[in-house]
Design an enzyme around this catalytic site. Structure first.
Site, mmCIF file in Angstrom:
data_model
loop_
_atom_site.group_PDB
_atom_site.id
_atom_site.type_symbol
_atom_site.label_atom_id
_atom_site.label_comp_id
_atom_site.label_asym_id
_atom_site.label_seq_id
_atom_site.Cartn_x
_atom_site.Cartn_y
_atom_site.Cartn_z
ATOM 1 N N HIS A 50 10.991 60.812 1.084
ATOM 2 C CA HIS A 50 10.488 60.618 -0.280
ATOM 3 C C HIS A 50 9.115 59.938 -0.301
ATOM 4 C CE1 HIS A 50 10.763 60.562 -4.556
ATOM 5 N NE2 HIS A 50 12.065 60.691 -4.598
ATOM 6 N N SER A 51 8.731 59.264 0.764
ATOM 7 C CA SER A 51 7.421 58.612 0.795
ATOM 8 C C SER A 51 6.281 59.628 0.736
ATOM 9 C CB SER A 51 7.280 57.755 2.056
ATOM 10 O OG SER A 51 7.341 58.563 3.219
#
EC number: 2.3.1.20
Length: 421
Positions: free
Chosen positions: A79-80
């Site tokens: 998700h980063s």
């Protein structure tokens, strides 16, 4: 990622070896239950941490015929690297229309206009002035109430203990991923008949499905006492809201452009969306109630506030404090709910036609995530569940599908579809 100015993490360019990111497992072609094998394979992936020595993405190519596809491509992305809008934009940039292999897919963009047109008369403009003032008053009041509830959620208020609420450490447990495919035309029929949005209908379907599921888990009949007790349940979702100026999927080139307001990455705020659960004799009550909830949330700056608040905490107190507060919000709510618009027509990925797209997420402290993804004339319902809390996610999917059928039948029986516009 590396340490930049003042020791803060920053992204750095790196060389990518594609072969290090593509995984093709050896599979016995005589597997008795391909669907179960795929479910087990994906579940196992949730227990394997990503290799931090290389860019945080993987593609798993599974040559296995299932009930919905001839073979499977799994994309595991941290998700980063970006939020749902960024990742979906990247994915769509890698695809082409099935009908035209040179053309990018088209995605519906929601355009809204508020206020009078340039040719409006004087009295009409005065009317819109009063409407605008009332809108601002409602916006400020709703935002104040939502901010207060957000703060109480961080420190005091927690959802009711139900069979859906995560237990401590739930984010570390293996997850199960199941999905169902429903007709987008059925969703549109209900939407047009009741003059609502797709989001209204899908939220109503979810509330109806969760009500069916909870009533079965409580193992009681649909008595008036049960109905009343279920209505007292506090059940909320922490929803990530895209805060880019355009609510639709952005073209990848636009997101990567310098000084773009639709920048790549994570640009979202949280809202706390209450779910009304309870057995109803009128199935249309679920979607009416859902519309009222969503309309109320549209007149609030809760998402903008939450993003600004967490940015301030990150800047003043650091990353650890910001993570603790985010986790408190998620721990105090029951589920993650999302709906992302997809291509309007069928598409291909590197020349391979796609049967369905089923995004999902894991690693957060919720035991349940429900995601709706539109694709051509389909809507894919993806359920991510912690099996120690929700041992029967397939039944939950079936409840969601059955709820749409019941709502659609109610619309048809009452002839509401005849007034479709």
């Amino acid at each position: 990622m590396n340490n930049g100015k003042k020791g803060k993490p920053c992204w750095v360019r790196t060389k990518v070896k594609v072969e290090d990111h593509v995984i093709v497992p050896d599979i016995d072609p005589k597997i008795e239950n391909p669907d179960q094998y795929l479910e087990d394979y994906i579940s196992k992936l949730t227990t394997i941490p990503m290799d931090l020595s290389k860019p945080l993405w993987e593609i798993h190519l599974i040559h296995l015929k299932t009930s919905n596809a001839e073979s499977i491509a799994l994309l595991k992305i941290h998700h980063s690297l970006g939020d749902g809008m960024s990742l979906m934009s990247l994915f769509l940039a890698c695809t082409r229309k099935t009908s035209n292999l040179e053309a990018l897919p088209t995605v519906a963009v929601q355009k809204k206009r508020f206020g009078p047109s340039c040719n409006s008369g004087f009295f009409n403009k005065i009317w819109w002035l009063f409407v605008g003032l009332w809108f601002i008053i409602r916006l400020l009041f709703n935002t104040f109430v939502d901010i207060l509830m957000f703060a109480l959620t961080i420190f005091l208020v927690r959802d009711t203990e139900t069979p859906l609420l995560a237990k401590p450490g739930s984010e570390l447990n293996p997850k199960r991923f199941v999905h169902r495919i429903i007709s987008f035309d059925d969703v549109k029929l209900v939407k047009n008949a009741l003059k609502m949005t797709v989001n209204d209908v899908l939220l109503g379907v979810t509330e109806a499905g969760l009500s069916r599921y909870l009533s079965r888990r409580y193992d009681q009949e649909a008595t008036p006492k049960l109905k009343e007790s279920m209505r007292r349940i506090r059940l909320r979702s922490a929803i990530m809201i895209n805060l880019r100026p355009n609510a639709g999927i952005e073209a990848l080139a636009d997101m990567m452009a310098k000084k773009s307001k639709c920048r790549w990455g994570n640009l979202f705020g949280y809202i706390l969306l209450p779910f009304s659960v309870g057995l109803e004799t009128d199935p249309l009550e679920y979607v009416r109630r859902a519309k009222a909830t969503i309309d109320r949330k549209k007149h609030s700056l809760e998402a903008v506030f939450s993003m600004a608040f967490f940015k301030l905490i990150l800047k003043v107190l650091g990353l650890k404090a910001s993570v603790v507060l985010v986790r408190k919000v998620i721990h105090s709510t029951t589920l993650t709910f999302s709906n992302v618009v997809g291509p309007k027509e069928e598409i291909t990925f590197h020349g391979h036609p796609l049967s369905y797209i089923a995004p999902c997420v894991f690693g957060h402290p919720h035991a349940l995530t429900i995601h709706f993804q539109s694709y051509a004339n389909k809507v894919i319902i993806s359920v991510t569940a912690d099996p120690t809390v929700i041992p029967d996610p397939h039944k939950m999917c079936d409840d969601l599908v059955e709820s749409l059928k019941i709502i659609k039948s109610a619309v048809l029986e009452r002839g509401l579809y005849e007034i479709e516009v």
